[in-house]
Design a protein around this motif. Structure first.
Motif, PDB file in Angstrom:
ATOM      1  N   ASP A  80      53.331  43.789  27.835  1.00  0.00           N
ATOM      2  CA  ASP A  80      52.064  43.574  27.308  1.00  0.00           C
ATOM      3  C   ASP A  80      51.082  43.756  28.393  1.00  0.00           C
ATOM      4  OD1 ASP A  80      49.663  42.696  26.224  1.00  0.00           O
ATOM      5  OD2 ASP A  80      50.454  40.602  25.618  1.00  0.00           O
ATOM      6  N   LEU A  81      50.515  44.846  28.274  1.00  0.00           N
ATOM      7  CA  LEU A  81      49.657  45.144  29.474  1.00  0.00           C
ATOM      8  C   LEU A  81      48.313  44.099  29.624  1.00  0.00           C
ATOM      9  CD1 LEU A  81      49.508  48.839  29.799  1.00  0.00           C
ATOM     10  CD2 LEU A  81      51.257  47.436  30.930  1.00  0.00           C
ATOM     11  N   VAL A 127      43.286  47.955  33.864  1.00  0.00           N
ATOM     12  CA  VAL A 127      44.029  48.787  34.840  1.00  0.00           C
ATOM     13  C   VAL A 127      44.818  47.594  35.669  1.00  0.00           C
ATOM     14  CG1 VAL A 127      44.224  50.144  36.895  1.00  0.00           C
ATOM     15  CG2 VAL A 127      42.774  50.723  34.802  1.00  0.00           C
ATOM     16  N   ALA A 128      44.116  46.636  36.244  1.00  0.00           N
ATOM     17  CA  ALA A 128      44.428  45.738  37.282  1.00  0.00           C
ATOM     18  C   ALA A 128      45.450  44.868  36.491  1.00  0.00           C
ATOM     19  CB  ALA A 128      43.503  45.046  37.748  1.00  0.00           C
ATOM     20  N   SER A 129      45.266  44.595  35.240  1.00  0.00           N
ATOM     21  CA  SER A 129      46.023  43.477  34.449  1.00  0.00           C
ATOM     22  C   SER A 129      47.472  44.399  34.181  1.00  0.00           C
ATOM     23  CB  SER A 129      45.408  43.334  33.040  1.00  0.00           C
ATOM     24  OG  SER A 129      46.404  42.768  32.337  1.00  0.00           O
ATOM     25  N   ALA A 130      47.272  45.659  33.942  1.00  0.00           N
ATOM     26  CA  ALA A 130      48.639  46.497  33.768  1.00  0.00           C
ATOM     27  C   ALA A 130      49.328  46.653  34.899  1.00  0.00           C
ATOM     28  CB  ALA A 130      48.057  47.985  33.390  1.00  0.00           C
ATOM     29  N   VAL A 131      48.895  46.648  36.212  1.00  0.00           N
ATOM     30  CA  VAL A 131      49.607  46.767  37.346  1.00  0.00           C
ATOM     31  C   VAL A 131      50.489  45.324  37.586  1.00  0.00           C
ATOM     32  CG1 VAL A 131      49.500  46.735  39.823  1.00  0.00           C
ATOM     33  CG2 VAL A 131      48.064  48.270  38.622  1.00  0.00           C
ATOM     34  N   GLU A 132      49.841  44.437  37.214  1.00  0.00           N
ATOM     35  CA  GLU A 132      50.661  42.952  37.442  1.00  0.00           C
ATOM     36  C   GLU A 132      51.503  42.929  36.561  1.00  0.00           C
ATOM     37  OE1 GLU A 132      49.768  41.287  39.917  1.00  0.00           O
ATOM     38  OE2 GLU A 132      48.002  42.831  40.492  1.00  0.00           O
ATOM     39  N   PRO A 162      48.073  43.906  48.946  1.00  0.00           N
ATOM     40  CA  PRO A 162      46.766  44.450  48.719  1.00  0.00           C
ATOM     41  C   PRO A 162      47.001  46.115  48.325  1.00  0.00           C
ATOM     42  CG  PRO A 162      46.641  42.785  50.102  1.00  0.00           C
ATOM     43  CD  PRO A 162      48.191  43.173  50.233  1.00  0.00           C
ATOM     44  N   LEU A 163      47.750  46.686  49.593  1.00  0.00           N
ATOM     45  CA  LEU A 163      47.667  48.178  49.458  1.00  0.00           C
ATOM     46  C   LEU A 163      48.634  48.653  48.436  1.00  0.00           C
ATOM     47  CD1 LEU A 163      47.582  50.805  50.804  1.00  0.00           C
ATOM     48  CD2 LEU A 163      49.579  50.710  52.251  1.00  0.00           C
ATOM     49  N   ALA A 164      49.758  48.051  48.035  1.00  0.00           N
ATOM     50  CA  ALA A 164      50.742  48.340  46.790  1.00  0.00           C
ATOM     51  C   ALA A 164      49.681  48.373  45.586  1.00  0.00           C
ATOM     52  CB  ALA A 164      51.762  47.522  46.643  1.00  0.00           C
ATOM     53  N   ARG A 165      48.950  47.156  45.336  1.00  0.00           N
ATOM     54  CA  ARG A 165      47.969  47.043  44.040  1.00  0.00           C
ATOM     55  C   ARG A 165      47.235  48.122  44.106  1.00  0.00           C
ATOM     56  NH1 ARG A 165      49.102  41.014  44.959  1.00  0.00           N
ATOM     57  NH2 ARG A 165      49.722  40.289  42.782  1.00  0.00           N
ATOM     58  N   LEU A 166      46.552  48.508  45.147  1.00  0.00           N
ATOM     59  CA  LEU A 166      45.415  49.706  45.106  1.00  0.00           C
ATOM     60  C   LEU A 166      46.144  51.001  44.896  1.00  0.00           C
ATOM     61  CD1 LEU A 166      42.714  50.636  45.441  1.00  0.00           C
ATOM     62  CD2 LEU A 166      43.103  50.706  47.898  1.00  0.00           C
TER      63      LEU A 166
END
Length: 410
Positions: free
Chosen positions: A341-342, A281-286, A363-367
């Motif tokens: 590519d997620l 999920v974190a990788s997909a966001v980036e 940090p807020l946007a990522r969360l």
């Protein structure tokens, strides 16, 4: 820091493309073809703005990072040579510290750093999850199709930033309408000034209430600094406007545009929907932040001194535009950059900028995005567009890119 200001180099109009550039029809997720072509040609290229000036377009990732971290470039919108995207309104048009240089930038920014620290933000995870779930519950209980922007993407970060700042969410129509006016590139200067004044007045009145009766929120913290003489009321109100606009516009557009991109890449959507690994999920966001680029018109700077970079000399007083959409598609930094590519390690993207001005609220946007992307498609596994992508209205006219509407069904 002293410098000699050189006038911009004059070039033939036929050889200098206008900026911002148009995206290709049918390719709403990709940078403009002209920008991509310029990137292949050289790390720096001249572009022409609305006022006839010809600043440098910095096309590649390495040069953008180097210049964004270079103290010899200025973010001060009032400096001669700064590549403004529109005429400056009376008073300069600065929205608090993002368009200032150190030491004033640092002095103001550190007053609002603590609430956006990673540990403080992570403590908000249960509250953000609750907001996401409740908005999805409401969508599922209502009629369909539904506009995802109006029903989910816009209220979700608006509710979060209102809670953080201490702004009544009941006023969301007012501040969202004025925000749209401010960030629309085609807004007449008089209307932009009026919208900014309306938001400044609104935040100033809220600060007055916090001075009289403080609560546990960011505006109350700013009011305490006003009381202690660290800030003026005007500075505090401007900071409130900045945080309110930035706190909902960018994330809202990432939610909607990211959903559309995933619907257009069903294999990647399935990967995210069917996997509960937080690392994925974190990788997909980036990767979505890299691939989509919500900051539409580039980060603007002006050189304070002559700077040698990429075999060219940027003269003092010349404007610089760091178009992060093409930097994040630089094949030297991201192999196969046009492929979503997620599973890619895209953490070194510059969607949040780089250097001392990189986004305070990342940090807020990522969360928020992690919570949305790990919840929405799992709870509505049959989510789909309710119209053709060719009928989606994209925000080609704004400094923040996204969609005005996203009709969905399930």
């Amino acid at each position: 820091m002293t410098s000699t200001v050189h006038p911009p180099v004059s070039e033939s109009p036929s050889g200098v493309p206008e900026f911002p550039m148009e995206r290709a029809a049918g390719c709403p997720f990709d940078p403009p073809p002209t920008a991509t072509a310029k990137q292949k040609e050289a790390p720096l290229a001249r572009v022409r703005l609305w006022d006839g000036s010809t600043p440098w377009l910095v096309t590649r990732y390495a040069e953008q990072r180097a210049l964004l971290a270079d103290p010899r470039v200025s973010a001060d919108i009032t400096r001669p040579g700064y590549p403004n995207g529109a005429p400056l309104p009376p008073g300069g048009g600065s929205i608090s510290f993002i368009l200032m240089d150190d030491p004033e930038h640092a002095r103001l920014r550190r007053m609002v750093t603590a609430p956006f620290a990673i540990k403080r933000v992570q403590a908000l995870r249960p509250a953000i999850q609750k907001i996401v779930d409740e908005l999805i519950d409401t969508m599922l209980a209502g009629p369909k199709p539904v506009d995802l922007v109006d029903a989910f993407a816009l209220p979700m970060p608006s509710l979060v930033i209102c809670e953080l700042l201490g702004v009544p969410y009941s006023d969301h129509d007012f501040f969202q309408d004025n925000s749209k006016t401010i960030i629309n590139r085609d807004t007449e200067p008089e209307r932009r000034v009026a919208a900014m004044q309306a938001l400044n007045t609104y935040l100033d009145e809220l600060l007055a209430k916090k001075l009289a009766a403080p609560t546990e929120d960011l505006l109350s913290g700013l009011a305490e600094r006003v009381r202690g003489g660290e800030l003026t009321r005007q500075e505090a109100a401007q900071m409130g406007v900045l945080l309110l606009i930035a706190g909902h516009e960018t994330t809202a557009n990432m939610i909607a545009l990211g959903t559309l991109a995933l619907l257009e890449h069903p294999d990647q959507l399935a990967l995210l929907r069917d996997n509960d690994d937080p690392k994925l999920v974190a990788s997909a966001v980036e990767e979505l932040l890299r691939y989509l680029n919500i900051v539409h018109n580039g980060r603007r700077r002006v050189a304070l001194e002559d700077i040698e970079i990429a075999g060219r000399t940027v003269r003092a007083g010349e404007g610089l535009i760091m178009a992060n959409d093409i930097a994040n598609r630089d094949p030297d930094a991201f192999p196969e950059p046009d492929r979503l590519d997620l599973t890619r390690d895209a953490r070194h993207h510059i969607a949040f900028g780089f250097g001392i001005h990189q986004c305070l609220g990342q940090p807020l946007a990522r969360l928020e995005l992690q919570t949305v992307y790990s919840t929405l498609y799992r709870r509505i596994p049959t989510l789909q567009l309710a119209t053709g992508i060719d009928r989606i209205p994209f925000k080609h006219d704004g400094s923040v890119y996204g969609v005005y509407e996203l009709p969905i069904t399930w």
